[in-house]
Design an enzyme around this catalytic site. Structure first.
Site, PDB file in Angstrom:
ATOM      1  N   HIS A 108      36.777  45.770  56.889  1.00  0.00           N
ATOM      2  CA  HIS A 108      37.455  45.601  55.593  1.00  0.00           C
ATOM      3  C   HIS A 108      37.617  46.952  54.912  1.00  0.00           C
ATOM      4  CE1 HIS A 108      37.854  42.976  51.693  1.00  0.00           C
ATOM      5  NE2 HIS A 108      38.580  44.083  51.605  1.00  0.00           N
TER       6      HIS A 108
ATOM      7  N   HIS B 171      41.096  49.277  53.271  1.00  0.00           N
ATOM      8  CA  HIS B 171      42.547  49.396  53.051  1.00  0.00           C
ATOM      9  C   HIS B 171      42.899  50.862  53.230  1.00  0.00           C
ATOM     10  CE1 HIS B 171      42.743  45.350  51.079  1.00  0.00           C
ATOM     11  NE2 HIS B 171      41.478  45.631  50.869  1.00  0.00           N
TER      12      HIS B 171
ATOM     13  N   HIS C 243      41.959  37.691  51.847  1.00  0.00           N
ATOM     14  CA  HIS C 243      41.024  37.944  50.757  1.00  0.00           C
ATOM     15  C   HIS C 243      40.904  36.622  49.986  1.00  0.00           C
ATOM     16  CE1 HIS C 243      41.676  42.163  51.575  1.00  0.00           C
ATOM     17  NE2 HIS C 243      41.025  42.566  50.514  1.00  0.00           N
TER      18      HIS C 243
ATOM     19  N   GLU D 220      36.889  36.546  45.906  1.00  0.00           N
ATOM     20  CA  GLU D 220      36.433  37.829  45.345  1.00  0.00           C
ATOM     21  C   GLU D 220      36.343  37.606  43.830  1.00  0.00           C
ATOM     22  OE1 GLU D 220      39.299  41.011  45.765  1.00  0.00           O
ATOM     23  OE2 GLU D 220      37.886  42.575  45.137  1.00  0.00           O
TER      24      GLU D 220
ATOM     25  N   ASP E 184      36.027  48.755  51.688  1.00  0.00           N
ATOM     26  CA  ASP E 184      37.186  48.328  50.891  1.00  0.00           C
ATOM     27  C   ASP E 184      38.122  49.506  50.567  1.00  0.00           C
ATOM     28  OD1 ASP E 184      38.695  46.266  49.868  1.00  0.00           O
ATOM     29  OD2 ASP E 184      37.463  45.923  48.089  1.00  0.00           O
ATOM     30  N   ASP E 185      37.785  50.272  49.507  1.00  0.00           N
ATOM     31  CA  ASP E 185      38.621  51.401  49.066  1.00  0.00           C
ATOM     32  C   ASP E 185      37.662  52.527  48.679  1.00  0.00           C
ATOM     33  OD1 ASP E 185      41.343  49.828  48.791  1.00  0.00           O
ATOM     34  OD2 ASP E 185      39.828  48.614  47.790  1.00  0.00           O
TER      35      ASP E 185
HETATM   36  N1  HPA Z   1      41.117  42.991  46.687  1.00  0.00           N
HETATM   37  C1  HPA Z   1      42.408  42.674  46.737  1.00  0.00           C
HETATM   38  N2  HPA Z   1      43.345  43.534  47.075  1.00  0.00           N
HETATM   39  C2  HPA Z   1      42.993  44.774  47.376  1.00  0.00           C
HETATM   40  C3  HPA Z   1      41.680  45.165  47.339  1.00  0.00           C
HETATM   41  C4  HPA Z   1      40.692  44.223  46.986  1.00  0.00           C
HETATM   42  O1  HPA Z   1      39.468  44.481  46.938  1.00  0.00           O
HETATM   43  N3  HPA Z   1      41.662  46.471  47.698  1.00  0.00           N
HETATM   44  C5  HPA Z   1      42.936  46.842  47.949  1.00  0.00           C
HETATM   45  N4  HPA Z   1      43.752  45.819  47.755  1.00  0.00           N
HETATM   46 ZN    ZN Z   2      39.997  44.443  50.140  1.00  0.00          ZN
END
Ligand code: HPA
Ligand code: ZN
Length: 345
Positions: free
Chosen positions: A19, A21, A199, A202, A280-281
């Site tokens: 996971h 991006h 996703h 969350e 994630d990011d």
């Molecule tokens: N959630 C949804 N979209 C996203 C995320 C996330 O954590 N990171 C980048 N796009």
């Molecule tokens: Zn994500």
């Protein structure tokens, strides 16, 4: 002392990242480098000022800055450089397999051709595999704040590059955009033999995890942390061994949890859910994969057995073949014994 031993183990264990991006791996310094290259104006004066702005109150406040940052990615070389930089960090963290996401619509909407995006990314993934032995599966995602018709159009544009993809995902603003909104387009995705991941859970309710599983036939859930609100669902996730790709530091930075001590990662591991911990990011949320593992080890008092399980889940939850998964499990067991493992702390 205990932490030192865990840190060594966390670094040494072979890991897969399920996971991340690619657009979310853009470091502020690279953002400014690319802005200069393309002679585009950026509303922050420098990388440090941009980094200072990484303070989010929820998913949407992050996404606003994330899409703005992604605007500096313009040509094939940019996507290549971005992906290579991520792979170098992955290697440093002991990652041997990656399944990154990217958001085609973020780029095609600005007039960047799908071909530039895909070939830039794939070229780097192939180079990374050759240079470092890191294997990969690539996952384009639909932006859920856009319409299903737009996702359909994007899917058609993706089809000439079908051979490079293993699955299609669903990301962006979860609130107000349930999985069912994309039921028909994901039926088409499955018809082409691509897998579905989404996703869910969350910021959205546990019910949307069920919806992604049932209506989109997702085989893996990204985040999924809100499943803990539904004991029956957790039971089902365990029975079916549906992987959850959680991102602990992301959840704290986006205020899903007030601190890491409240994250359900350990609870899910102990319940037998096939849960993983991912970045994630990473520059936006303060850490790449290993930093996520170490922060969880500290704040959730993880033990050796938890880290070993996270490493194993990262491969069993991947899209590698059963044979490759078995080979990685054997390698993980070997690393554990070579470090004199087997005890629980
Ligand atoms: N959630 C949804 N979209 C996203 C995320 C996330 O954590 N990171 C980048 N796009
Ligand atoms: Zn994500």
């Amino acid at each position: 002392m205990r932490m030192k031993k865990l840190e060594r183990l966390a670094a040494a264990l072979p890991k897969a990242e399920l996971h991340v991006h690619l657009e979310g791996t853009l470091e502020p310094e690279m953002t400014f480098h690319l802005a200069r290259k393309h002679k585009t104006k950026f509303r922050f004066p420098n990388a440090e000022a941009l980094r200072q702005a990484y303070q989010f109150k929820d998913l949407q406040s992050f996404l606003d800055l994330y899409y703005e940052g992604a605007g500096v990615l313009r040509d094939r070389e940019d996507f290549h450089v971005l992906t290579m930089a991520y792979l170098e960090k992955a290697v440093r963290d002991g990652i041997w397999h990656v399944e990154p996401f990217f958001d085609p619509q973020t780029h095609t909407a600005r007039g960047v051709a799908m071909k530039e995006v895909v070939e830039g990314i794939v070229g780097a993934l192939k180079e990374g595999e050759k240079r470092h032995g890191v294997t990969w599966r690539l996952i384009p995602c639909f932006l859920r704040h856009l319409t299903e018709a737009e996702a359909m159009k994007t899917f058609e544009e993706m089809l000439p590059f079908r051979e490079h993809f293993t699955a299609v995902g669903l990301d962006s603003s979860e609130k107000g955009n349930p999985p069912a909104k994309f039921e028909r387009v994901f039926a088409q995705v499955r018809d082409t033999g691509l897998k579905v991941v989404a996703h869910a859970g969350e910021e959205g309710p546990a019910e949307w995890i069920r919806e992604a599983l049932e209506r989109l036939q997702a085989v893996r859930i990204d985040h999924g942390v809100r499943c803990v609100e539904d004991a029956e669902l957790v039971k089902e996730l365990v029975e079916k061994q549906i992987p959850l790709t959680t991102c602990p530091l992301s959840n704290v930075r986006l205020c899903v949890y007030s601190d890491l001590g409240k994250h359900p990662l350990k609870q899910l591991l102990e319940a037998g859910v096939s849960v993983t911990a991912n970045s994630d990011d990473p520059p936006y949320f303060g850490g790449y994969l290993l930093e996520n593992w170490l922060a969880c080890s500290r704040e959730l008092q993880l033990e050796e057995r938890h880290l070993v399980q996270l490493a194993k889940n990262s491969f069993t939850g991947s899209f590698l073949s059963e044979k490759e998964k078995a080979q990685w499990i054997t390698k993980i067991d070997r690393v554990v014994s070579s470090l004199g493992g087997g005890s629980s702390s």
